[in-house]
Design a protein around this motif. Structure first.
Motif, PDB file in Angstrom:
ATOM      1  N   PRO A   1      -9.484  -6.012  -5.164  1.00 25.46           N
ATOM      2  CA  PRO A   1      -8.446  -6.188  -4.137  1.00 25.46           C
ATOM      3  C   PRO A   1      -7.047  -5.839  -4.657  1.00 25.46           C
ATOM      4  O   PRO A   1      -6.225  -5.303  -3.906  1.00 25.46           O
ATOM      5  CB  PRO A   1      -8.538  -7.669  -3.802  1.00 25.46           C
ATOM      6  N   ILE A   2      -6.798  -6.098  -5.953  1.00 28.65           N
ATOM      7  CA  ILE A   2      -5.488  -5.769  -6.511  1.00 28.65           C
ATOM      8  C   ILE A   2      -5.292  -4.255  -6.526  1.00 28.65           C
ATOM      9  O   ILE A   2      -4.219  -3.753  -6.206  1.00 28.65           O
ATOM     10  CB  ILE A   2      -5.351  -6.344  -7.940  1.00 28.65           C
ATOM     11  N   PHE A   3      -6.390  -3.520  -6.878  1.00 25.99           N
ATOM     12  CA  PHE A   3      -6.279  -2.066  -6.899  1.00 25.99           C
ATOM     13  C   PHE A   3      -5.901  -1.541  -5.517  1.00 25.99           C
ATOM     14  O   PHE A   3      -5.047  -0.680  -5.376  1.00 25.99           O
ATOM     15  CB  PHE A   3      -7.597  -1.400  -7.324  1.00 25.99           C
ATOM     16  N   SER A   4      -6.570  -2.081  -4.500  1.00 28.48           N
ATOM     17  CA  SER A   4      -6.283  -1.560  -3.161  1.00 28.48           C
ATOM     18  C   SER A   4      -4.861  -1.946  -2.737  1.00 28.48           C
ATOM     19  O   SER A   4      -4.189  -1.180  -2.039  1.00 28.48           O
ATOM     20  CB  SER A   4      -7.310  -2.051  -2.143  1.00 28.48           C
ATOM     21  N   ASN A   5      -4.401  -3.108  -3.205  1.00 27.14           N
ATOM     22  CA  ASN A   5      -3.013  -3.477  -2.911  1.00 27.14           C
ATOM     23  C   ASN A   5      -2.045  -2.525  -3.600  1.00 27.14           C
ATOM     24  O   ASN A   5      -1.050  -2.120  -3.019  1.00 27.14           O
ATOM     25  CB  ASN A   5      -2.745  -4.904  -3.379  1.00 27.14           C
ATOM     26  N   LEU A   6      -2.385  -2.188  -4.859  1.00 29.46           N
ATOM     27  CA  LEU A   6      -1.520  -1.248  -5.596  1.00 29.46           C
ATOM     28  C   LEU A   6      -1.477   0.105  -4.900  1.00 29.46           C
ATOM     29  O   LEU A   6      -0.431   0.722  -4.793  1.00 29.46           O
ATOM     30  CB  LEU A   6      -2.058  -1.075  -7.023  1.00 29.46           C
ATOM     31  N   TYR A   7      -2.652   0.526  -4.442  1.00 28.17           N
ATOM     32  CA  TYR A   7      -2.738   1.811  -3.733  1.00 28.17           C
ATOM     33  C   TYR A   7      -1.825   1.790  -2.510  1.00 28.17           C
ATOM     34  O   TYR A   7      -1.066   2.722  -2.261  1.00 28.17           O
ATOM     35  CB  TYR A   7      -4.201   2.065  -3.311  1.00 28.17           C
ATOM     36  N   GLU A   8      -1.906   0.669  -1.767  1.00 29.27           N
ATOM     37  CA  GLU A   8      -1.057   0.515  -0.579  1.00 29.27           C
ATOM     38  C   GLU A   8       0.419   0.534  -0.979  1.00 29.27           C
ATOM     39  O   GLU A   8       1.262   1.121  -0.303  1.00 29.27           O
ATOM     40  CB  GLU A   8      -1.385  -0.811   0.132  1.00 29.27           C
ATOM     41  N   PHE A   9       0.691  -0.147  -2.125  1.00 24.37           N
ATOM     42  CA  PHE A   9       2.082  -0.242  -2.590  1.00 24.37           C
ATOM     43  C   PHE A   9       2.639   1.148  -2.924  1.00 24.37           C
ATOM     44  O   PHE A   9       3.761   1.490  -2.558  1.00 24.37           O
ATOM     45  CB  PHE A   9       2.151  -1.161  -3.812  1.00 24.37           C
ATOM     46  N   ILE A  10       1.815   1.946  -3.642  1.00 22.15           N
ATOM     47  CA  ILE A  10       2.252   3.304  -4.008  1.00 22.15           C
ATOM     48  C   ILE A  10       2.483   4.139  -2.745  1.00 22.15           C
ATOM     49  O   ILE A  10       3.439   4.896  -2.632  1.00 22.15           O
ATOM     50  CB  ILE A  10       1.203   3.976  -4.933  1.00 22.15           C
ATOM     51  N   ASN A  11       1.614   3.967  -1.770  1.00 21.64           N
ATOM     52  CA  ASN A  11       1.688   4.783  -0.565  1.00 21.64           C
ATOM     53  C   ASN A  11       2.795   4.364   0.398  1.00 21.64           C
ATOM     54  O   ASN A  11       3.532   5.201   0.918  1.00 21.64           O
ATOM     55  CB  ASN A  11       0.351   4.710   0.177  1.00 21.64           C
ATOM     56  N   THR A  12       2.860   3.031   0.633  1.00 21.54           N
ATOM     57  CA  THR A  12       3.759   2.581   1.704  1.00 21.54           C
ATOM     58  C   THR A  12       4.983   1.823   1.182  1.00 21.54           C
ATOM     59  O   THR A  12       5.899   1.549   1.937  1.00 21.54           O
ATOM     60  CB  THR A  12       2.995   1.664   2.678  1.00 21.54           C
ATOM     61  N   GLY A  13       4.949   1.445  -0.087  1.00 17.44           N
ATOM     62  CA  GLY A  13       6.089   0.743  -0.647  1.00 17.44           C
ATOM     63  C   GLY A  13       6.010  -0.765  -0.500  1.00 17.44           C
ATOM     64  O   GLY A  13       6.908  -1.500  -0.918  1.00 17.44           O
ATOM     65  N   GLU A  14       4.930  -1.274   0.092  1.00 10.12           N
ATOM     66  CA  GLU A  14       4.792  -2.744   0.181  1.00 10.12           C
ATOM     67  C   GLU A  14       3.331  -3.174   0.001  1.00 10.12           C
ATOM     68  O   GLU A  14       2.409  -2.404   0.272  1.00 10.12           O
ATOM     69  CB  GLU A  14       5.322  -3.246   1.510  1.00 10.12           C
TER      70      GLU A  14
END
Lengths: 268, 205
Positions: free
Chosen positions: B129-142
């Motif tokens: 779940p952290i990886f997918s959050n990081l992915y979201e963070f890189i993509n959308t900034g949050e």
């Protein structure tokens, strides 16, 4: 009783159907062992292979439909994922049957020389080939898996086929040339196997091969899943179906490596 | 069916040794250690050796035949052949034993590697779940603040773990692979759930 029989024939008829052409299917699943272990492939193995082949197509269609809707009508991605998963399905389950056949063959090879020596002893005492085979079969000295092969010899003999012809043809079950020759010369005195250096050499080679392969395989099995899954999880969103491509490719690749090793082991 | 009380290799080398000493097969059975009591009792009662031998559970089924072949003629020639075959089996058993010992070392290594990779892959799956959050963070900034363990990513990790274990089990020629794979699934799920509890406790949302 009548319905029972009809049911059985209908069932066996369904089992006999293969959507993928049988020749291609058997070649894909069995590979090299189709020739080298042909006496150890039972009818039930062929049935299982046909069932797996038919299921592969069902897997292809079902996964294509599911991914088509999940990926919001992306037809190319749906086709790629379903193709990879059906190939992985065919290869992994096919390999399961393949290794069972190989195991059966290996078991026979290990006791082949006892069978020849028993026959040779029987021949000395009875002076009759069919009677020797009957003796071999009578005392549960032979595994069920290849009992039929020897029973067929007696059957052929009773049908009136020439005895020498039966002996020549039947010797082909033995993979090692030495055993084959010994069986074909079973009527003469020198068929008895009194030394067996080939077996020792083969076992030693097998050990060496396993030792070499283990290093390669451990490297593959540790590096591939760990490193690539980490990298991929950063590269792809967690709700993308593309993620499944990786474990499926790993399934195909891993099984092929395993199969390659088995081939080398059985051919050496 | 009664089993021998010793290894097949010991039994055969003993029989071969007795035969070499000039004993007949019945006497060799009596003098050899490891023959089950009930077999000896039946021999004493006068039953034919050939009938009794079929009720011994040999690792090589063809061995039964070897012993029963002698029933049809007790010439010295046949006895000699029987002895040679016993010797051959003895050499084979020794070689196979050597193979087993070599494989045992590898099996132990593979077992350790199997467990280490099992735990590591399960841990990575737990942290996915952290990886997918990081992915979201890189993509959308949050961050998406979702800690759900039910995603394609975690299912694919389970698949990878199963495959990895399957290959390593096959590599070391283990038996009952299916049961071991079920244990792998259970362990994987337990570790993933454990990591999730840890994450929920550590990350303040």
């Amino acid at each position: 009783m009548g319905t029972g029989l009809t049911k059985k024939t209908t069932r066996s008829r369904i089992m006999d159907v293969s959507i993928i052409p049988k020749k291609i299917l058997y070649r894909a699943v069995l590979g090299k062992i189709r020739n080298s272990s042909r006496f150890f492939i039972l009818e039930k193995d062929y049935t299982s292979i046909r069932v797996i082949g038919n299921l592969t197509l069902i897997v292809l269609i079902v996964i294509a439909i599911i991914t088509y809707f999940i990926t919001q009508l992306n037809i190319i991605l749906a086709l790629v994922i379903s193709a990879i998963s059906s190939i992985a399905f065919l290869i992994v389950f096919g390999d399961y049957i393949r290794s069972k056949i190989l195991e059966r063959h290996q078991k026979f090879d290990e006791s082949a020389f006892i069978i020849i020596n028993s026959l040779s002893i029987n021949m000395t005492s009875t002076q009759s080939f069919p009677y020797s085979i009957e003796l071999l079969l009578s005392k549960s000295g032979i595994d069920e898996d290849y009992k039929k092969y020897f029973q067929e010899m007696i059957y052929n003999f009773n049908l009136g086929v020439d005895e020498d012809e039966i002996i020549q043809e039947s010797g082909k079950i033995f993979q090692t040339k030495k055993y084959e020759n010994a069986f074909q010369n079973i009527k003469t005195e020198n068929s008895f196997i009194d030394s067996d250096p080939d077996f020792l050499l083969r076992v030693r080679n097998g050990i060496k091969l396993i030792e070499d392969n283990i290093v390669i395989f451990i490297a593959i099995s540790c590096l591939l899943p760990l490193v690539l899954s980490m990298v991929l999880s950063f590269l792809l969103p967690s709700d993308s179906l593309t993620i499944f491509v990786f474990p499926l490719l790993y399934a195909i690749f891993g099984t092929l490596v395993l199969r390659f090793m088995q081939n080398r082991e059985s051919c050496d | 069916m009664s089993k021998l009380n010793c290894t097949e290799f010991d039994f055969l080398s003993n029989i071969a040794f007795r035969l070499e000493g000039g004993e007949n097969l019945e006497r060799a059975f009596f003098l050899t250690e490891g023959v089950p009591e009930d077999i000896l009792a039946r021999l004493q009662l006068g039953e034919e050796l050939t009938d009794i031998v079929s009720s011994i559970d040999f690792k090589y089924p063809a061995l039964t035949n070897l012993f029963t072949s002698i029933d049809n003629a007790d010439e010295t020639d046949i006895l000699e052949r029987l002895m040679i075959t016993s010797k051959l089996i003895r050499i084979r058993e020794e070689t196979l034993k050597e193979k087993e010992t070599t494989l045992k070392v590898h099996r132990r290594r593979i077992k350790i590697i199997r467990f280490v990779t099992l735990v590591v892959i399960a841990l990575i799956a737990g942290f996915s779940p952290i990886f997918s959050n990081l992915y979201e963070f890189i993509n959308t900034g949050e961050f998406t603040t979702s800690l759900s363990i039910l995603s394609y990513l975690s299912v694919s990790f389970l698949l990878i773990n199963l495959l990895n274990n399957y290959y390593l089990l096959k590599m070391s020629n283990e038996k009952s692979i299916k049961i071991r794979l079920i244990i792998v699934i259970v362990l994987h799920v337990v570790i993933v759930i454990g990591v999730r509890f840890f994450l929920v406790g550590v990350i303040p949302f």
